[in-house]
Write an enzyme that holds these catalytic residues in place. Structure first.
Site, PDB file in Angstrom:
ATOM      1  N   TYR A 102       0.805  -1.235   0.000  1.00 50.45           N
ATOM      2  CA  TYR A 102       0.000   0.000   0.000  1.00 50.45           C
ATOM      3  C   TYR A 102       0.835   1.282   0.000  1.00 50.45           C
ATOM      4  O   TYR A 102       2.054   1.217   0.122  1.00 50.45           O
ATOM      5  CB  TYR A 102      -1.067  -0.008   1.089  1.00 50.45           C
ATOM      6  CG  TYR A 102      -0.701  -0.066   2.555  1.00 50.45           C
ATOM      7  CD1 TYR A 102       0.551   0.206   3.057  1.00 50.45           C
ATOM      8  CD2 TYR A 102      -1.707  -0.376   3.477  1.00 50.45           C
ATOM      9  CE1 TYR A 102       0.803   0.168   4.418  1.00 50.45           C
ATOM     10  CE2 TYR A 102      -1.460  -0.422   4.839  1.00 50.45           C
ATOM     11  CZ  TYR A 102      -0.201  -0.146   5.302  1.00 50.45           C
ATOM     12  OH  TYR A 102       0.051  -0.185   6.635  1.00 50.45           O
ATOM     13  N   GLU A 103       0.153   2.371  -0.176  1.00 50.97           N
ATOM     14  CA  GLU A 103       0.803   3.690  -0.318  1.00 50.97           C
ATOM     15  C   GLU A 103       1.748   3.676  -1.516  1.00 50.97           C
ATOM     16  O   GLU A 103       2.808   4.285  -1.510  1.00 50.97           O
ATOM     17  CB  GLU A 103       1.546   4.029   0.988  1.00 50.97           C
ATOM     18  CG  GLU A 103       1.724   5.509   1.259  1.00 50.97           C
ATOM     19  CD  GLU A 103       0.400   6.261   1.354  1.00 50.97           C
ATOM     20  OE1 GLU A 103       0.281   7.244   0.627  1.00 50.97           O
ATOM     21  OE2 GLU A 103      -0.486   5.865   2.111  1.00 50.97           O
TER      22      GLU A 103
END
Lengths: 253, 592
Positions: B434-435
């Site tokens: 993620y990110e």
């Protein structure tokens, strides 16, 4: 009412204690130190009295090495209003004995005139369980030791004490010394804003000479040793064998 | 059940001896004296170990439940959240004008590591509030700041970030969520957002969603994206939560890890939204948060490594199997503890030398963010912009690897639920995804950050490496153990950079095919640099007789391991990079 809380800097309860090689004591060099857990309970109780409106000022006092100011900052961060540090030793390994501590505390109390002293029942480093009682004797004040409950009723403190047979409730006239036990309360975590405020709260530094008290040790440490390592257990074949061993080998029956 | 020991001594050493925080010329750093940071770290460490860590395994086993549109967090989470928010920890580095404590981001990072090691899933509930607060603080109007920030800083309200939709994540130009102007200054938000961490939960009285959406008639692609505040309950002017907004959590994801954090499918059904900043400038507002959020994910990666290593070490000390080569280490016992065996030792050293170097690297990054945000230092801004994808990508790849190595230390026990190591592996895995996946991080690094301003930031980095080498060359021991290996690794990084400069224009595929290796090559050099700085501080401590001599010696020994056994990976990465894209691209699609 002013409440005075003595706090001691001791080896952290999580640290695995090691005896110094020369047997003169416990090795404290570069070891994590914290506030004596029973003193934390005393500070917490003082704060609760203040929150209930029964106390208006909390003064924390520590006697020991200069680094004990960290311990006092912890008390201030929890909610004490100001602190007094009496620097009585340079060497972190030098313990100030209970009688000297009691005499210094008496001198502080003569100046501060608190209505109540809340102290830990004992410090976890040497487990003397003496300072509170000695202080009560020096002051001629009433004392309630091993407190697991505390209520202020007018001029009196009602103290629930943990004794061998159960709980005993006594009423003592204030000013009084109350030494606190484990089950009195659960100390709070200091909040971040209070840790920041603690930096700016007053902390006075004194020496034993300011009070004319001699802190020279009266006791001699003969030897310090690690406890004997626990031996492996054995399996017994029958109840009779167990009883025989308890009688003959362990000598407990 | 695993345990967690707050590494406050190592954190203190980094803050004061390596980064020399209170002497650094950054506004607010003069507050960071040793006693003060010790008091903060001790208290945060207690909360981490006593309140948060015990809820990590139980929260993982229980997970979150969606009942009639309401998400229930695991047992104990509400009380823990109350303790953290009432303790003022959520606003540690927030603006004092809105009730924050105004401390540097560096201190927030140090405290954050402990909270994340203790319980990553729990920490995310308010970690995301932090990002949403930053966006409102930088891009919101005065009225928005006054309405939302105090409640978010106190933790009474939480925040979320809504970017991803079913058809797009990385390529945000494809989003479909619409924002129709209502003529009264508000917008009607309609669309579906997925993978929304803490999108719905029972910890706070209100949840402030920050949502990316397109205003009809705006430009195509990412240039037409705007950012909106969409509260769960619409607050009145005094900040009291009012009517329920038209948005709902319609599903929870069943995930590999971070079970205690609610990952929500959010449905916006004509919900009332308030524009943040200007129309169509939403991406800019998003990017404000990116550096911080990505540094935060890098931290999550190594922080899971920290706690996994601690538990692997405890096992290696206790588990008795086999005898040491030569004399037995535990002659009275039936066998020796497994940490006497060189291969177990290698495994532990690999973990330890990574997490300690990673911590130093992350803290340095946080210091650069402070230098840029608080001190307005443009060079620091450019440098942290360059290093951010490295912190995110390298530290999460290696952080995950560390949790696997720690699990391996326990043998079969590491594979069981009861030992708890497998949870660290599962929880760490998301940090690589993620990110922005780590592949995206490497493209951001090579495609965007490296060439920025003609490679100025990269040149500044090489100057820093050279400076550290120059300053310490007189110390023969540091030179042999640290500076010489750092110099060799830095040469590999220079060679790779030159290769990209040459290839970038004429054959971009060569640069793109090498980007992932470049990110790792760069990461190793950064950790080598940090170990050289740690060695310098440890040597200074030993020479001056300050601090714990045994700890200083351990830092030097751990660093030497990194330089000798991890840093040489730079040569491998360089060889891969300079082999070009041919072998990567040669196979026809249909032959896979």
């Amino acid at each position: 009412m002013k409440v005075l809380v003595p706090v001691k800097r001791v080896i952290d309860y999580n640290v695995k204690v090691r005896v110094k090689a020369d047997g003169t004591g416990v090795d404290l060099a570069n070891v994590k130190m914290s506030m004596n857990p029973f003193d934390e309970i005393a500070v917490e109780e003082a704060i609760r009295l203040k929150e209930k409106g029964q106390a208006d000022e909390i003064v924390a006092v520590s006697i020991g090495v200069k680094q004990a100011q960290e311990t006092l900052r912890t008390a201030l961060a929890m909610g004490a209003d100001r602190a007094i540090l009496i620097v009585a030793a340079d060497d972190i390994h030098q313990d100030i004995e209970p009688l000297a501590v009691a005499k210094l505390l008496k001198a502080v109390i003569d100046e501060e005139q608190p209505g109540l002293v809340l102290a830990g029942k004992q410090a976890i480093d040497n487990d003397m369980n003496a300072t509170g009682q000695m202080l009560a004797a020096l002051l001629g004040w009433a004392q309630g030791t091993f407190a697991s409950g505390l209520e202020i009723e007018g001029e009196n403190a009602v103290v629930t004490r943990e004794v061998d047979g159960g709980l005993q409730t006594i009423k003592v006239k204030m000013p009084a010394i109350v030494t606190v036990d484990l089950r009195l309360n659960e100390p709070r975590y200091a909040s971040l804003p209070n840790i920041m405020k603690a930096k700016k709260k007053p902390l006075d530094e004194k020496t034993p000479a300011d009070y004319g008290i001699d802190v020279t040790p009266r006791l001699t440490v003969v030897r310090t040793a690690e406890p004997r390592e626990r031996q492996a257990g054995i399996k017994v074949g029958s109840v009779d064998e167990l009883i025989a061993k308890l009688k003959d080998e362990a000598g407990v029956l | 059940m695993p345990s967690y020991i707050p590494p406050t001594e190592e954190i203190q050493f980094l803050l004061h001896d390596v980064l020399e925080a209170s002497a650094a010329d950054i506004p607010g750093y003069d507050e960071l004296d040793r006693d003060f940071t010790a008091a903060v770290l001790d208290e945060a460490g207690k909360i981490a170990a006593e309140v948060l860590a015990p809820l990590n395994a139980t929260g993982d086993a229980e997970g979150c439940r969606l009942e009639n549109g309401v998400v229930r967090t695991p047992e104990g989470y509400r009380d823990a959240y109350r303790q953290v928010s009432e303790g003022g920890w959520i606003g540690l580095d927030a603006d004092p004008a809105y009730g924050g404590q105004g401390m540097p981001y560096l201190l927030n990072t140090a405290v954050g590591e402990m909270f994340v090691s203790a319980n990553m899933a729990f920490n995310m509930y308010w970690g995301l509030t932090h990002g949403a607060m930053s966006a409102i603080h930088v891009h919101g109007s005065e009225a928005q700041k006054a309405l939302y920030l105090p409640k978010m800083i106190s933790g009474e309200w939480s925040g979320t970030m809504n970017l991803t939709e079913p058809q797009c994540g990385t390529d945000l130009g494809l989003i479909k969520t619409r924002a129709e102007p209502q003529g009264d200054g508000t917008y009607r938000i309609t669309g579906t957002k997925i993978w929304i961490s803490a999108g719905e939960h029972d910890l706070t009285e209100n949840i402030i969603h920050l949502v990316l959406a397109k205003i009809p008639g705006g430009p195509e692609g990412t240039k037409g994206i705007s950012l909106f505040i969409v509260p769960k309950f619409l607050p009145d002017a005094d900040g009291n939560p009012g009517p329920r907004n038209a948005l709902h959590c319609v599903g929870l994801e069943h995930k590999m890890g971070i079970h205690a954090n609610a990952t929500c499918v959010m449905s916006y059904e004509g919900a009332t939204g308030f524009l943040v900043g200007e129309e169509h400038k939403g991406m800019r507002a998003m990017f404000t948060m990116m550096n911080e959020a990505r540094l935060g994910v890098g931290l999550q990666g190594y922080a899971q490594g920290v706690v996994a290593y601690q538990n692997a070490l405890a096992w290696a000390r206790d588990r008795l199997q086999g005898r040491a080569v030569g004399a037995p280490a535990n002659p009275q016992g039936p066998a020796d503890p497994i940490m006497v065996h060189p291969d177990v030792r290698r495994n532990l050293m690999h973990q330890k030398s990574f997490v300690e170097g990673a911590r130093a690297f992350t803290f340095w990054g946080a210091q650069l963010i402070d230098r840029s945000h608080r001190g307005g230092d443009a060079e620091a801004e450019a440098l942290i912009s360059l290093l951010t994808p490295v912190i995110k990508g390298f530290l999460t790849d290696k952080g995950f690897e560390t949790t696997v190595l720690a699990q391996q230390t326990l043998g079969g026990t590491g594979f069981t639920r009861a030992a708890g190591l497998e949870q660290f592996v599962r929880d760490a895995r998301i940090t690589m995804i993620y990110e922005g996946t780590n592949g995206i991080q490497s493209l951001d690094l090579v495609g965007r950050k490296l060439p920025q301003d003609g490679g100025k930031a990269m040149r500044a980095f090489f100057e820093i490496v050279k400076g550290v080498i120059r300053e310490n060359e007189d110390d023969a021991e540091v030179k042999a153990g640290f500076l010489d290996p750092l110099k060799a690794a830095s040469k590999d990084l220079q060679a790779a950079t030159m290769y990209f400069v040459e290839q970038g224009m004429k054959n971009p595929a060569n640069a793109l095919a090498g980007s992932y290796d470049f990110m790792h090559l760069f990461g190793h050099v950064c950790l080598g640099l940090m170990w050289a700085r740690i060695a310098k501080a440890a040597r200074a401590g030993l020479n001056a007789g300050t601090g714990d001599a045994a700890r200083h010696a351990a830092r030097l020994a751990t660093g030497r391991y990194y330089m000798a056994r991890q840093l040489p990976a730079t040569a491998l990465h360089l060889a891969r990079i300079t082999s070009g894209a041919d072998t990567v691209m040669a196979l026809p699609d249909e032959s896979f």
